[in-house]
Design an enzyme around this catalytic site. Structure first.
Site, PDB file in Angstrom:
ATOM      1  CG  ASP A  79      43.553 -38.179 -79.299  1.00  0.00           C
ATOM      2  OD1 ASP A  79      44.126 -37.391 -80.072  1.00  0.00           O
ATOM      3  OD2 ASP A  79      43.870 -38.305 -78.104  1.00  0.00           O
ATOM      4  CE  LYS A  80      49.713 -38.283 -84.522  1.00  0.00           C
ATOM      5  NZ  LYS A  80      50.705 -37.445 -83.789  1.00  0.00           N
ATOM      6  CG  HIS A  81      49.653 -41.602 -78.957  1.00  0.00           C
ATOM      7  ND1 HIS A  81      49.809 -40.620 -77.996  1.00  0.00           N
ATOM      8  CD2 HIS A  81      50.742 -42.397 -78.854  1.00  0.00           C
ATOM      9  CE1 HIS A  81      50.934 -40.828 -77.335  1.00  0.00           C
ATOM     10  NE2 HIS A  81      51.520 -41.895 -77.836  1.00  0.00           N
ATOM     11  CB  SER A  82      53.053 -40.040 -82.955  1.00  0.00           C
ATOM     12  OG  SER A  82      54.372 -40.440 -83.290  1.00  0.00           O
ATOM     13  CB  THR A 119      52.384 -33.179 -78.158  1.00  0.00           C
ATOM     14  OG1 THR A 119      52.617 -34.134 -79.204  1.00  0.00           O
ATOM     15  CG2 THR A 119      51.325 -32.198 -78.622  1.00  0.00           C
ATOM     16  NE  ARG A 167      57.718 -46.364 -70.584  1.00  0.00           N
ATOM     17  CZ  ARG A 167      56.949 -45.924 -71.581  1.00  0.00           C
ATOM     18  NH1 ARG A 167      55.834 -45.271 -71.322  1.00  0.00           N
ATOM     19  NH2 ARG A 167      57.312 -46.113 -72.839  1.00  0.00           N
ATOM     20  CB  SER A 182      52.424 -45.376 -71.523  1.00  0.00           C
ATOM     21  OG  SER A 182      52.527 -43.975 -71.360  1.00  0.00           O
ATOM     22  CE  LYS A 186      49.642 -40.380 -72.117  1.00  0.00           C
ATOM     23  NZ  LYS A 186      50.689 -41.348 -71.778  1.00  0.00           N
ATOM     24  CE  LYS A 187      46.372 -40.325 -77.203  1.00  0.00           C
ATOM     25  NZ  LYS A 187      46.231 -38.866 -77.375  1.00  0.00           N
TER      26      LYS A 187
END
Length: 431
Positions: A79-82, A119, A167, A182, A186-187
């Site tokens: 996976d990828k997260h920004s 997203t 938040r 956070s 999730k990841k």
């Protein structure tokens, strides 16, 4: 234990024990902690921090507040997260491209946070799309299509779901501890083997300067690795919007153009850089140049576009998604440059706030979004502009909102007579 005593200790800058943090996370998940107490906890954490051990404890506690997935698939689970920026719609392109390269991408994403777009909100700008699916449906999509971009189910990281929403409306977004917990809760609940992180730095990022962005990247990588997930981070420039558009439907339109081979630029460049690094870490590519080439080939061949279309249909959207199905704002106003020169600075956070105040983001919890509004035809720092040429196109619900946005756009973008130095897109890689 009780919420009041835990908040009091955190307010007074006393280190919480892992047991206290776990109790609070469970209270978020089961409702024993109120929204007011969640907001107080978030503010105290934002002001005083949790420390390294507390950050790990909060991450693990929120991960374990619900189900943790396990996979048995014939390829790596990645996976990828920004960390959030303006015009950052990489996930919509990268997830199907990775799937086309043989990876499996169970992408659990979030909604808009502060001045940044989410997203899930972008996906739901496509008529019919519903990103809230059951775990069974999620598993089926990942196995059959190679990727799925969804909201966390009610049974996955429910503590984060509560805290995330609080938040956004309590000005507690910019906290390394809360951001790290956070993202990773999730990841890690998604059962990942490998993760790449895009940590934004600049005027449109939560971390404005390179030192803070590097600190966040190291916190994320260290915490994730400690939990057994191979992770690396790219610190990337956010002193310009990543895509030439900001706003839910407008960004989906840009993604379709990239997936259809009709748009080059930094959005594609960063997608390839993140994807290339991830394919190497997942042992699907021998080096980053090969990985970047694989991502681009997946797009050029149309395979990524095909996966994206199947994912949209599986989420309830049209069988063949296209620009024609996206909503359009009734008012479009051009904001033109008043001199010839070069874009010297962009207040990217301000540009993101313009989208929020047009109705494309949330000013309060539960606000219904206007998916059609936003900004398009945006340039980047260093671009040459001609007098009378557009600096931006405003897409608004009415003339008054468009005029207000036009004033704000002019304040957010400055033009100089001489060329300016432009930062590289990737500032640092942390492994």
């Amino acid at each position: 234990m009780d919420a009041r005593s835990i908040i009091l200790r955190l307010r007074d800058n006393q280190a919480l024990t892992p047991a206290e943090i776990r109790w609070f996370a469970n209270g978020l998940a089961d409702g024993n902690v109120s929204d007011a107490q969640a907001g107080a906890f978030a503010m105290a954490t934002c002001l005083n921090g949790l420390g390294d051990a507390g950050r790990v404890a909060l991450t693990e506690a929120m991960r374990d507040s619900g189900d943790v997935m396990k996979w048995d698939l014939p390829g790596p689970v990645v996976d990828k997260h920004s960390t959030g920026g303006v015009g950052d719609c990489v996930s919509l392109i990268l997830a199907p491209a990775l799937a086309a390269c043989g990876a499996y991408v169970p992408m659990i994403s979030g909604r808009g946070l502060g001045h940044t777009g989410g997203t899930l909100d972008k996906l739901e700008a496509i008529p019919g799309v519903n990103t809230e699916v059951s775990e069974e449906r999620f598993r089926h999509m990942v196995g059959a299509l190679g990727c799925a971009i969804v909201s966390a189910t009610g049974d996955m990281a429910p503590a984060d779901k509560r805290l995330y929403a609080v938040r956004d409306v309590t000005s507690t977004v910019e906290s390394i501890d809360l951001i790290t917990a956070s993202i990773l809760s999730k990841k890690l609940a998604a059962g990942l083997e490998t993760l790449v992180l895009d940590v934004k730095c600049g005027s449109g990022a939560f971390m404005g300067n390179p030192a803070d962005a590097s600190e966040l990247a190291r916190a994320l990588v260290g915490t994730a690795k400690g939990a057994g997930c191979a992770t690396l981070a790219l610190v990337t420039d956010m002193n310009s919007p990543l895509a030439p558009a900001a706003g839910n439907a407008l960004e989906v339109r840009e993604c379709l153009r990239v997936l259809e081979g009709r748009r080059e630029g930094v959005l594609l460049q960063l997608t390839a850089a993140l994807g290339g690094a991830l394919l190497v870490a997942a042992k699907l590519a021998s080096d980053e140049a090969k990985g970047r080439s694989m991502i681009r080939a997946a797009i050029v061949s149309g395979q990524a576009r095909e996966v994206f279309a199947k994912m949209i249909a599986a989420l309830g959207g049209p069988n063949d998604v296209s620009e024609a199905c996206l909503p359009e704002a009734p008012v479009v106003l051009e904001v033109c440059a008043q001199e010839t020169g070069f874009i010297a600075t962009m207040d990217v956070r301000a540009l993101g706030e313009i989208v929020v105040h047009l109705g494309g983001g949330r000013l309060y919890g539960g606000q219904k979004l206007d998916m059609a509004v936003g900004l398009s035809e945006l340039g980047r720092v260093g671009d040459r502009v001609e007098n009378g040429a557009p600096l931006a196109m405003i897409h608004a619900a009415d003339e008054a909102a468009a005029e207000r946005a036009a004033v704000a756009v002019r304040k957010a973008i400055t033009v100089a007579n001489t060329a300016v130095d432009v930062a590289p897109l990737v500032l640092e890689t942390i492994e």
